[in-house]
Design an enzyme around this catalytic site. Structure first.
Site, PDB file in Angstrom:
ATOM      1  N   SER A  10      49.474  52.034  38.245  1.00  0.00           N
ATOM      2  CA  SER A  10      48.492  51.245  37.498  1.00  0.00           C
ATOM      3  C   SER A  10      47.367  52.138  36.989  1.00  0.00           C
ATOM      4  O   SER A  10      46.663  52.784  37.773  1.00  0.00           O
ATOM      5  CB  SER A  10      47.902  50.157  38.392  1.00  0.00           C
ATOM      6  N   HIS A  33      51.661  50.576  34.370  1.00  0.00           N
ATOM      7  CA  HIS A  33      51.042  49.251  34.472  1.00  0.00           C
ATOM      8  C   HIS A  33      49.648  49.287  33.849  1.00  0.00           C
ATOM      9  O   HIS A  33      48.839  50.164  34.167  1.00  0.00           O
ATOM     10  CB  HIS A  33      50.971  48.886  35.956  1.00  0.00           C
ATOM     11  N   ASP A  35      46.375  47.012  33.217  1.00  0.00           N
ATOM     12  CA  ASP A  35      45.694  45.789  33.672  1.00  0.00           C
ATOM     13  C   ASP A  35      44.589  45.382  32.700  1.00  0.00           C
ATOM     14  O   ASP A  35      43.528  46.010  32.649  1.00  0.00           O
ATOM     15  CB  ASP A  35      45.053  46.042  35.041  1.00  0.00           C
ATOM     16  N   MET A  37      41.745  42.848  31.791  1.00  0.00           N
ATOM     17  CA  MET A  37      40.867  41.852  32.441  1.00  0.00           C
ATOM     18  C   MET A  37      39.742  41.492  31.484  1.00  0.00           C
ATOM     19  O   MET A  37      39.194  42.367  30.810  1.00  0.00           O
ATOM     20  CB  MET A  37      40.270  42.429  33.718  1.00  0.00           C
ATOM     21  N   HIS A  66      49.693  43.657  32.142  1.00  0.00           N
ATOM     22  CA  HIS A  66      49.379  42.544  33.050  1.00  0.00           C
ATOM     23  C   HIS A  66      48.076  41.920  32.556  1.00  0.00           C
ATOM     24  O   HIS A  66      47.017  42.514  32.731  1.00  0.00           O
ATOM     25  CB  HIS A  66      49.257  43.103  34.475  1.00  0.00           C
ATOM     26  N   MET A  68      45.211  39.599  32.768  1.00  0.00           N
ATOM     27  CA  MET A  68      44.402  38.725  33.628  1.00  0.00           C
ATOM     28  C   MET A  68      43.283  38.167  32.756  1.00  0.00           C
ATOM     29  O   MET A  68      42.113  38.554  32.853  1.00  0.00           O
ATOM     30  CB  MET A  68      43.867  39.536  34.821  1.00  0.00           C
ATOM     31  N   MET A 138      51.463  38.400  42.890  1.00  0.00           N
ATOM     32  CA  MET A 138      50.246  39.132  43.256  1.00  0.00           C
ATOM     33  C   MET A 138      50.157  39.212  44.772  1.00  0.00           C
ATOM     34  O   MET A 138      50.216  38.188  45.462  1.00  0.00           O
ATOM     35  CB  MET A 138      48.995  38.441  42.718  1.00  0.00           C
ATOM     36  N   ASP A 176      52.319  43.421  43.103  1.00  0.00           N
ATOM     37  CA  ASP A 176      51.141  44.116  42.576  1.00  0.00           C
ATOM     38  C   ASP A 176      49.949  43.878  43.494  1.00  0.00           C
ATOM     39  O   ASP A 176      49.513  42.737  43.660  1.00  0.00           O
ATOM     40  CB  ASP A 176      50.847  43.576  41.161  1.00  0.00           C
TER      41      ASP A 176
HETATM   42  C1  DX5 Z   1      44.623  44.121  40.532  1.00  0.00           C
HETATM   43  C2  DX5 Z   1      45.577  44.752  39.543  1.00  0.00           C
HETATM   44  C3  DX5 Z   1      46.433  45.789  40.128  1.00  0.00           C
HETATM   45  C4  DX5 Z   1      45.711  47.006  40.659  1.00  0.00           C
HETATM   46  C5  DX5 Z   1      46.469  47.458  41.867  1.00  0.00           C
HETATM   47  O1  DX5 Z   1      44.104  42.958  39.983  1.00  0.00           O
HETATM   48  O2  DX5 Z   1      46.408  43.770  38.985  1.00  0.00           O
HETATM   49  O3  DX5 Z   1      47.432  46.186  39.194  1.00  0.00           O
HETATM   50  O4  DX5 Z   1      45.660  48.081  39.759  1.00  0.00           O
HETATM   51  O5  DX5 Z   1      45.745  48.474  42.480  1.00  0.00           O
HETATM   52  P1  DX5 Z   1      46.110  48.953  43.953  1.00  0.00           P
HETATM   53  O6  DX5 Z   1      47.515  49.477  43.911  1.00  0.00           O
HETATM   54  O7  DX5 Z   1      45.114  50.021  44.223  1.00  0.00           O
HETATM   55  O8  DX5 Z   1      45.965  47.760  44.858  1.00  0.00           O
HETATM   56 ZN    ZN Z   2      48.115  44.451  37.780  1.00  0.00          ZN
END
Ligand code: DX5
Ligand code: ZN
Length: 224
Positions: A10, A33, A35, A37, A66, A68, A138, A176
């Site tokens: 990620s 990955h 993310d 947000m 991903h 969010m 998740m 994840d």
């Molecule tokens: C959290 C993200 C994850 C995050 C995971 O909301 O969706 O993808 O990057 O990070 P680690 O592996 O450090 O928990």
């Molecule tokens: Zn994620």
């Protein structure tokens, strides 16, 4: 199980000032990955489509986006059009039928993913999942990297695996959050196919070695 596990570092845990180099440091990963947000669906703000397009242009690894974010039906297809391999939206953020988003994503050329927060039951979405290619379970509350893995999410992974193995669904099961050398075996034994790891890969001195180690652990735990 014959298919080998997919490891998806990620970028959330990477150095944001050096995204091109950071994508190249994990060239032997399966997916990268990404993310997204929006500071509404989750209490954190990261990057969006223009940054994804810039990373997509230089990344040696296919992107796994991903989202969010609120209103995924409006924003998700843009990531597929930009060339993402997989685009995942949150079930909790879909105000209309998630199947419409899945169809738009597939029409735009990506895989379609559905994500469930730790407290969201899988059973509520069984009728929409046939339209999806990936199910992201998740294993932490979404919003931040570096959180502790929630083992209470594993029954959901097991149930998804069972539905796939009995032919009721055709999906890759992705986990994840909090995935590292101490937790990946549990997630693999429960039946996950795709393993997102942020801090465990980018926090390592040698990300390539961390990826190889996680992949070997997951493969062994899936067979055992
Ligand atoms: C959290 C993200 C994850 C995050 C995971 O909301 O969706 O993808 O990057 O990070 P680690 O592996 O450090 O928990
Ligand atoms: Zn994620």
């Amino acid at each position: 199980m014959s298919r080998s596990p997919l490891i998806a570092p990620s970028l959330l845990s990477a150095d944001f000032a050096r995204l091109a180099e950071e994508s190249q440091r994990v060239a032997d990963a399966d997916w990268l990955h990404f993310d997204v947000m929006d500071a509404h669906f989750v209490p954190n703000l990261t990057f969006g489509l223009p940054v994804m397009q810039a990373v997509q242009a230089v990344s040696p690894v296919p992107l796994d986006c991903h989202l969010m974010i609120e209103d995924p039906a409006r924003w998700a297809p843009g990531y597929a059009e930009a060339g993402a391999r997989n685009v995942t939206v949150h079930a909790e953020a879909c105000t209309d039928d998630p199947r419409a988003v899945a169809r738009d994503l597939r029409a735009a050329g990506s895989l379609a993913g559905l994500a469930l927060k730790p407290g969201t039951p899988l059973e509520e979405y069984l009728d929409v999942l046939p339209e999806f290619d990936t199910l992201l379970v998740m294993t932490v509350e979404p919003g931040f990297g570096g959180q502790r893995f929630l083992a209470e999410t594993l029954p959901k992974v097991r149930r998804a695996r069972e539905l796939v193995d009995t032919g009721h669904l055709t999906l890759l099961v992705e986990v994840d959050g909090g995935i590292n050398a101490d937790t990946i075996e549990q997630a693999a034994a429960a039946g996950a196919d795709v393993f997102v790891a942020g801090s465990a890969v980018y926090g390592a001195d040698d990300p390539a070695r961390a990826i190889a180690g996680l992949r070997a652990q997951a493969a062994a735990a899936r067979q055992g």
